[in-house]
Design a protein around this motif. Structure first.
Motif, PDB file in Angstrom:
ATOM      1  N   LYS A 165       0.810  -1.221   0.000  1.00 16.43           N
ATOM      2  CA  LYS A 165       0.000   0.000   0.000  1.00 16.43           C
ATOM      3  C   LYS A 165       0.842   1.270   0.000  1.00 16.43           C
ATOM      4  O   LYS A 165       0.324   2.356  -0.292  1.00 16.43           O
ATOM      5  N   ARG A 202       2.007   2.365   2.861  1.00 15.23           N
ATOM      6  CA  ARG A 202       1.355   2.978   4.022  1.00 15.23           C
ATOM      7  C   ARG A 202       2.358   3.288   5.118  1.00 15.23           C
ATOM      8  O   ARG A 202       3.234   2.480   5.415  1.00 15.23           O
ATOM      9  N   SER A 262      -7.919  -0.880   4.060  1.00 17.95           N
ATOM     10  CA  SER A 262      -8.527  -0.788   2.741  1.00 17.95           C
ATOM     11  C   SER A 262      -7.480  -1.148   1.682  1.00 17.95           C
ATOM     12  O   SER A 262      -6.313  -0.800   1.815  1.00 17.95           O
ATOM     13  N   ASN A 303      -6.312  -0.216  -1.121  1.00 23.48           N
ATOM     14  CA  ASN A 303      -5.917   0.794  -2.098  1.00 23.48           C
ATOM     15  C   ASN A 303      -4.465   1.200  -1.852  1.00 23.48           C
ATOM     16  O   ASN A 303      -3.910   0.929  -0.790  1.00 23.48           O
ATOM     17  N   SER A 341     -10.492   4.645  -1.232  1.00 26.18           N
ATOM     18  CA  SER A 341     -10.647   3.229  -0.890  1.00 26.18           C
ATOM     19  C   SER A 341     -11.365   2.503  -2.022  1.00 26.18           C
ATOM     20  O   SER A 341     -12.191   3.084  -2.711  1.00 26.18           O
ATOM     21  N   HIS A 365      -6.201  12.124   2.638  1.00 26.66           N
ATOM     22  CA  HIS A 365      -6.751  10.941   1.992  1.00 26.66           C
ATOM     23  C   HIS A 365      -7.532  11.353   0.762  1.00 26.66           C
ATOM     24  O   HIS A 365      -7.943  12.498   0.635  1.00 26.66           O
TER      25      HIS A 365
END
Ligand code: TXA
Ligand code: MG
Length: 328
Positions: A57, A59, A145, A147, A153, A233
């Motif tokens: 991701k 992230r 999620s 994405n 998402s 986001h």
């Protein structure tokens, strides 16, 4: 590399799940549908598997993941100091779009699932594919999620494929998700409980059940308690502006922008043929529409909202996509 299995019509077929279960047990990732958005799942007890989630991701590692389980009984094995209010929420809303933050039993989850917090966010998703998968797996599944971090998402398997093709081995395709917006996150470790992220389960519904709860302050405030809320986001490439969903007001804005030779996308619950691009606006369609904006040639996006939409979870996501800007 990335394989998609259509589970729509094979929701009860054993072999649909065998591969998914094997992959997770082997420390690999599987994307699966829930009623809110698609999740990117890993064995929550395996730190190496969980690392792959952050990597796929892109992230930040200080943002903890939600753990998914098949039932209240399973959830209770992994948490402690569970309040009566938390039990009441489980009974009323699970399976469903409510994540409860509770104290995690120590040494239960890989440290990177909870970003080394003492708490964990857990939910039982209300989707036959997710539940069938979790029941067979018998492991807690950490799943944000599915994405790329910072993108909307995914509400369809195609969105997952677009973002994560070549980075994950399997996507279970259960069609478009019913809710379209991520779960409500409710922190049960404070008194009164605090809504860290609004979602389909509303403040009013929770209050009817357990008495007053607080809505966490604006994500622009100082130290947000839900680490995820501090990141930008859902921002499409073209700037998003909120605007009152008033036909003549929106058309005036479109004309003004056309005079400046800008191509305009309008998101609204009612059509705007005057715009260069029109995409439908509802909780269910918001993320797909934001993704379609990115694939269009729009220079600017007008999100037309009416009063009755203003306080819900969709508005929370839209305000963040627009960075709280109103068109004027
Ligand atoms: O609907 C959903 O919740 C979807 C589906 C896949 O279940 N999942 C999802 O996960 O949206 P994610 O990782 O994209 O968002 C998790 C949110 C983040 O804002 C995170 O900071 C917060 O939940 N969170 C997770 N664990 C937490 C904890 N222990 N304390 C506070 N916030 C937590
Ligand atoms: Mg997310």
């Amino acid at each position: 590399e990335t394989k998609t299995i259509l589970v729509d019509r094979n929701v009860n077929k054993e072999e649909t799940y065998t591969q998914a279960v094997e992959l997770i047990k082997n420390g690999e990732l599987v994307a699966f549908p829930t009623e809110t958005v698609y999740g990117l799942g890993a064995d929550a007890t395996n730190p190496l598997a969980v690392d792959k989630v952050f990597e796929a991701k892109g992230r930040p590692s200080d943002n903890p993941l939600i753990v998914h389980v098949d039932s209240k009984e399973t959830a209770l094995k992994y948490v402690e100091n569970v309040s009566d209010k938390a039990i009441a929420c489980m009974d009323a809303f699970w399976p469903g779009a409510l994540t409860l933050v509770m104290k995690a039993k120590s040494d239960t989850f890989a440290g990177n699932v909870t970003a080394d917090l003492q708490t964990v966010g857990i939910r039982v998703p209300n989707h036959p594919v997710a539940l069938n998968f979790l029941k067979r797996l018998k492991l807690p599944v950490a799943a944000p999620s599915a994405n790329t971090s910072g993108k909307p998402s995914p509400t369809m398997a195609e969105h997952v494929y677009h973002d994560l093709e070549g980075k994950i081995p399997l996507i279970l395709d259960g069609g478009a998700t019913a809710v379209g917006i991520e779960s409500t996150v409710l922190d049960m470790t404070s008194e009164p409980p605090v809504i860290l992220r609004p979602g389909e389960v509303t403040k009013e519904q929770i209050e009817q059940l357990v008495g007053s709860v607080r809505l966490s302050s604006d994500p622009k405030g100082n130290t947000p308690k839900s680490p995820g809320m501090k990141y930008i986001h859902y921002a499409p490439e073209a700037p998003v502006y909120l605007i009152e969903n008033d036909h003549s007001l929106v058309n005036k804005a479109i004309k003004y922008l056309h005079d400046k030779e800008k191509k305009v996308a309008v998101l609204s619950s009612s059509e705007f043929p005057e715009a260069d691009f029109y995409f439908p606006l509802s909780a269910k369609t918001l993320y797909d529409s934001l993704r379609k904006c990115d694939m269009s040639e729009a220079d600017l996006i007008l999100a037309a909202v009416s009063d009755d939409e203003k306080n819900d979870a969709m508005m929370n996501r839209l305000e963040r996509a627009a960075d709280h800007k109103w068109f004027s």
